[in-house]
Write a protein that holds these residues in place. Structure first.
Motif, PDB file in Angstrom:
ATOM      1  N   LEU A 159       0.799  -1.366   0.113  1.00  0.00           N
ATOM      2  CA  LEU A 159       0.019   0.060  -0.120  1.00  0.00           C
ATOM      3  C   LEU A 159       1.045   1.188  -0.047  1.00  0.00           C
ATOM      4  O   LEU A 159       0.671   2.214  -0.926  1.00  0.00           O
ATOM      5  CB  LEU A 159      -0.902   0.077   1.282  1.00  0.00           C
ATOM      6  CG  LEU A 159      -2.368  -0.880   0.872  1.00  0.00           C
ATOM      7  CD1 LEU A 159      -3.102  -0.880   2.214  1.00  0.00           C
ATOM      8  CD2 LEU A 159      -2.988  -0.125  -0.152  1.00  0.00           C
ATOM      9  N   PRO A 160       1.979   1.378   0.761  1.00  0.00           N
ATOM     10  CA  PRO A 160       2.552   2.748   0.803  1.00  0.00           C
ATOM     11  C   PRO A 160       3.411   2.822  -0.533  1.00  0.00           C
ATOM     12  O   PRO A 160       3.964   4.188  -0.723  1.00  0.00           O
ATOM     13  CB  PRO A 160       3.691   2.566   1.913  1.00  0.00           C
ATOM     14  CG  PRO A 160       3.321   1.370   2.695  1.00  0.00           C
ATOM     15  CD  PRO A 160       2.271   0.430   1.829  1.00  0.00           C
ATOM     16  N   LEU A 161       3.634   1.876  -1.240  1.00  0.00           N
ATOM     17  CA  LEU A 161       4.397   2.018  -2.448  1.00  0.00           C
ATOM     18  C   LEU A 161       3.616   2.291  -3.687  1.00  0.00           C
ATOM     19  O   LEU A 161       3.854   2.549  -4.791  1.00  0.00           O
ATOM     20  CB  LEU A 161       4.970   0.608  -2.876  1.00  0.00           C
ATOM     21  CG  LEU A 161       5.824   0.022  -1.684  1.00  0.00           C
ATOM     22  CD1 LEU A 161       6.486  -1.441  -1.975  1.00  0.00           C
ATOM     23  CD2 LEU A 161       7.193   1.162  -1.615  1.00  0.00           C
ATOM     24  N   LEU A 162       2.215   2.167  -3.573  1.00  0.00           N
ATOM     25  CA  LEU A 162       1.175   2.398  -4.668  1.00  0.00           C
ATOM     26  C   LEU A 162       0.559   3.885  -4.563  1.00  0.00           C
ATOM     27  O   LEU A 162       0.248   4.485  -3.549  1.00  0.00           O
ATOM     28  CB  LEU A 162       0.217   1.385  -4.598  1.00  0.00           C
ATOM     29  CG  LEU A 162       0.568  -0.094  -4.779  1.00  0.00           C
ATOM     30  CD1 LEU A 162      -0.474  -1.348  -4.579  1.00  0.00           C
ATOM     31  CD2 LEU A 162       1.024  -0.380  -6.076  1.00  0.00           C
ATOM     32  N   PRO A 163       0.139   4.341  -5.796  1.00  0.00           N
ATOM     33  CA  PRO A 163      -0.421   5.785  -5.774  1.00  0.00           C
ATOM     34  C   PRO A 163      -1.928   5.912  -5.586  1.00  0.00           C
ATOM     35  O   PRO A 163      -2.421   6.692  -6.204  1.00  0.00           O
ATOM     36  CB  PRO A 163       0.098   6.320  -7.323  1.00  0.00           C
ATOM     37  CG  PRO A 163       0.067   4.783  -8.066  1.00  0.00           C
ATOM     38  CD  PRO A 163       0.565   3.870  -7.033  1.00  0.00           C
ATOM     39  N   GLY A 164      -2.662   5.073  -5.014  1.00  0.00           N
ATOM     40  CA  GLY A 164      -3.939   4.813  -4.796  1.00  0.00           C
ATOM     41  C   GLY A 164      -4.443   5.938  -4.024  1.00  0.00           C
ATOM     42  O   GLY A 164      -3.730   6.917  -3.426  1.00  0.00           O
ATOM     43  N   ASP A 165      -5.657   6.006  -3.722  1.00  0.00           N
ATOM     44  CA  ASP A 165      -6.602   6.895  -2.900  1.00  0.00           C
ATOM     45  C   ASP A 165      -6.497   6.599  -1.477  1.00  0.00           C
ATOM     46  O   ASP A 165      -6.443   5.469  -1.006  1.00  0.00           O
ATOM     47  CB  ASP A 165      -8.062   6.704  -3.315  1.00  0.00           C
ATOM     48  CG  ASP A 165      -8.796   7.831  -2.640  1.00  0.00           C
ATOM     49  OD1 ASP A 165      -8.674   7.935  -1.327  1.00  0.00           O
ATOM     50  OD2 ASP A 165      -9.793   8.369  -3.147  1.00  0.00           O
ATOM     51  N   VAL A 177      -6.972  -0.479  -6.443  1.00  0.00           N
ATOM     52  CA  VAL A 177      -6.207  -0.575  -7.613  1.00  0.00           C
ATOM     53  C   VAL A 177      -7.284  -0.157  -9.057  1.00  0.00           C
ATOM     54  O   VAL A 177      -6.534   0.479  -9.849  1.00  0.00           O
ATOM     55  CB  VAL A 177      -5.840  -2.039  -7.943  1.00  0.00           C
ATOM     56  CG1 VAL A 177      -5.164  -2.382  -9.104  1.00  0.00           C
ATOM     57  CG2 VAL A 177      -5.127  -2.489  -6.585  1.00  0.00           C
ATOM     58  N   GLY A 178      -8.514  -0.476  -9.122  1.00  0.00           N
ATOM     59  CA  GLY A 178      -9.173  -0.286 -10.276  1.00  0.00           C
ATOM     60  C   GLY A 178      -9.981  -1.491 -10.697  1.00  0.00           C
ATOM     61  O   GLY A 178      -9.893  -2.628 -10.704  1.00  0.00           O
ATOM     62  N   ASP A 179     -11.510  -1.053 -11.115  1.00  0.00           N
ATOM     63  CA  ASP A 179     -12.482  -2.081 -11.342  1.00  0.00           C
ATOM     64  C   ASP A 179     -12.077  -2.941 -12.386  1.00  0.00           C
ATOM     65  O   ASP A 179     -12.555  -4.137 -12.449  1.00  0.00           O
ATOM     66  CB  ASP A 179     -13.760  -1.470 -11.585  1.00  0.00           C
ATOM     67  CG  ASP A 179     -14.813  -2.229 -11.653  1.00  0.00           C
ATOM     68  OD1 ASP A 179     -15.041  -2.945 -10.801  1.00  0.00           O
ATOM     69  OD2 ASP A 179     -15.756  -2.142 -12.549  1.00  0.00           O
ATOM     70  N   PHE A 180     -11.119  -2.641 -13.468  1.00  0.00           N
ATOM     71  CA  PHE A 180     -10.881  -3.225 -14.820  1.00  0.00           C
ATOM     72  C   PHE A 180      -9.383  -3.868 -14.471  1.00  0.00           C
ATOM     73  O   PHE A 180      -8.693  -4.284 -15.471  1.00  0.00           O
ATOM     74  CB  PHE A 180     -10.808  -2.473 -15.795  1.00  0.00           C
ATOM     75  CG  PHE A 180     -12.152  -2.109 -16.244  1.00  0.00           C
ATOM     76  CD1 PHE A 180     -13.022  -2.860 -17.143  1.00  0.00           C
ATOM     77  CD2 PHE A 180     -12.855  -0.898 -15.649  1.00  0.00           C
ATOM     78  CE1 PHE A 180     -14.428  -2.427 -17.313  1.00  0.00           C
ATOM     79  CE2 PHE A 180     -14.130  -0.642 -15.762  1.00  0.00           C
ATOM     80  CZ  PHE A 180     -15.112  -1.409 -16.398  1.00  0.00           C
TER      81      PHE A 180
END
Length: 190
Positions: free
Chosen positions: A22-28, A82-85
């Motif tokens: 999680l800390p490495l990813l650019p998500g909300d 991450v994203g629905d798709f």
């Protein structure tokens, strides 16, 4: 009932992987916090279940259903993050395989319906434009309507196949156990 405890320890490894990633990813960040809270609740419930199942008499399908629903909630939050798709729904599909091997057909159907249904509802909202895909990998925005529908259909098929495979594997395993017991009895009689 060692299988449910094995599932619990597998979930712990997935949770650790998510917490590290999680800390490495650019998500909300709001979704990330909700996912962390859901993971904490899920891991705590799983640890409690792991401890409770030391005594097989305390096994309860209802408890396993709660654990599975916690996994579905974490999976849906992961999909949102991450994203629905994205490929995130495949983690949910793998979880379906493990949980749907339960002895209770009704529980397996309920967990499958919760996972596939919640993702279908999210997909309807994203595809219709009612909400933007909040994930950091929003493929849907850049794809045609037909591509989005095809992608969601394939994911629903994957959920269905994991459910079917879990139920089929369970029946096959039970049949093999019965055959082994029969062969053992015949060998003992000889």
């Amino acid at each position: 009932h060692s299988f449910p405890t094995r599932r619990s320890s597998d979930l712990w490894l997935v949770a650790v992987g998510v917490v590290v990633a999680l800390p490495l990813l650019p998500g909300d960040s709001r979704i990330a916090v909700a996912l962390l809270v859901a993971l904490a609740v899920g891991v705590a419930g799983s640890a409690w279940m792991y401890r409770a199942l030391r005594d097989p008499a305390r096994y309860s399908p209802a408890r396993m259903n709660l654990l599975a629903l916690s996994g579905v909630a974490c999976g849906l939050l992961g999909i949102l993050y991450v994203g629905d798709f994205s490929a995130a729904p495949l983690m949910v599909a793998l979880g379906l395989y493990f949980f749907c091997r339960t002895e209770s057909s009704a529980s397996a159907i309920a967990i499958y319906a919760a996972a596939a249904g919640s993702h279908a509802v999210l997909a309807v909202f994203v595809i219709s434009g009612a909400i933007d895909d909040p994930g950091f990998y929003p493929v849907g925005r850049h794809a045609s309507l037909g591509s989005q529908l095809a992608g969601q259909a394939l994911l629903q098929i994957a959920y269905g196949l994991c459910f079917w495979l879990a139920r089929t594997t369970r029946r096959t395993s039970l049949r093999a156990i019965v055959q082994l017991q029969h062969a053992t009895r015949l060998a003992a009689q000889r």
